[in-house]
Design a protein around this motif. Sequence first.
Motif, short mmCIF file in Angstrom:
data_model
loop_
_atom_site.label_atom_id
_atom_site.label_comp_id
_atom_site.label_asym_id
_atom_site.label_seq_id
_atom_site.Cartn_x
_atom_site.Cartn_y
_atom_site.Cartn_z
N HIS A 65 -16.97 -2.49 -3.18
CA HIS A 65 -16.19 -3.60 -3.42
C HIS A 65 -15.67 -4.53 -3.95
O HIS A 65 -15.01 -4.93 -4.99
N LYS A 68 -16.40 -2.29 -8.30
CA LYS A 68 -15.00 -1.82 -8.64
C LYS A 68 -13.92 -1.43 -7.60
O LYS A 68 -14.27 -0.50 -6.49
N PRO A 69 -13.61 -2.84 -7.15
CA PRO A 69 -12.69 -3.71 -6.61
C PRO A 69 -11.35 -2.43 -6.48
O PRO A 69 -10.77 -1.60 -5.27
N GLU A 70 -11.20 -1.89 -7.64
CA GLU A 70 -10.02 -1.38 -7.86
C GLU A 70 -9.96 0.16 -7.54
O GLU A 70 -8.86 0.63 -7.03
N LEU A 73 -10.14 0.35 -4.16
CA LEU A 73 -8.85 -0.16 -2.67
C LEU A 73 -8.08 1.48 -3.20
O LEU A 73 -6.59 2.24 -2.38
N GLY A 74 -8.49 1.79 -4.05
CA GLY A 74 -7.40 3.18 -4.75
C GLY A 74 -7.89 4.22 -4.00
O GLY A 74 -6.59 5.37 -3.57
#
Length: 82
Positions: A65, A68-70, A73-74
């Motif tokens: 998280h 690579k938070p995006e 989230l993906g």
Amino acid sequence: MFTPPPEAEAQALEARANGPIAVPTLYLHGEEDGCMSARLSDDMAAAFTKGFERVVMPGVGHFLHLEKPEAVLGHILPFLKS
């Protein structure tokens, strides 16, 4: 770490916790995790009676998280919407 305490109450709780998991589950793991190998989850699906989605994310370590938070989230949003 993986051995329950000898007390009867703790062993009863451990037995219940090791039973089938009856909720849909998303499992995310970083391929480059230096703390825990992604192979620990290789055979987990059989324990999940309502679905188990396992994603090993390439180029990510232990703190997915943060790294690579995006991308995390993906995976989470579509899972929650399903």
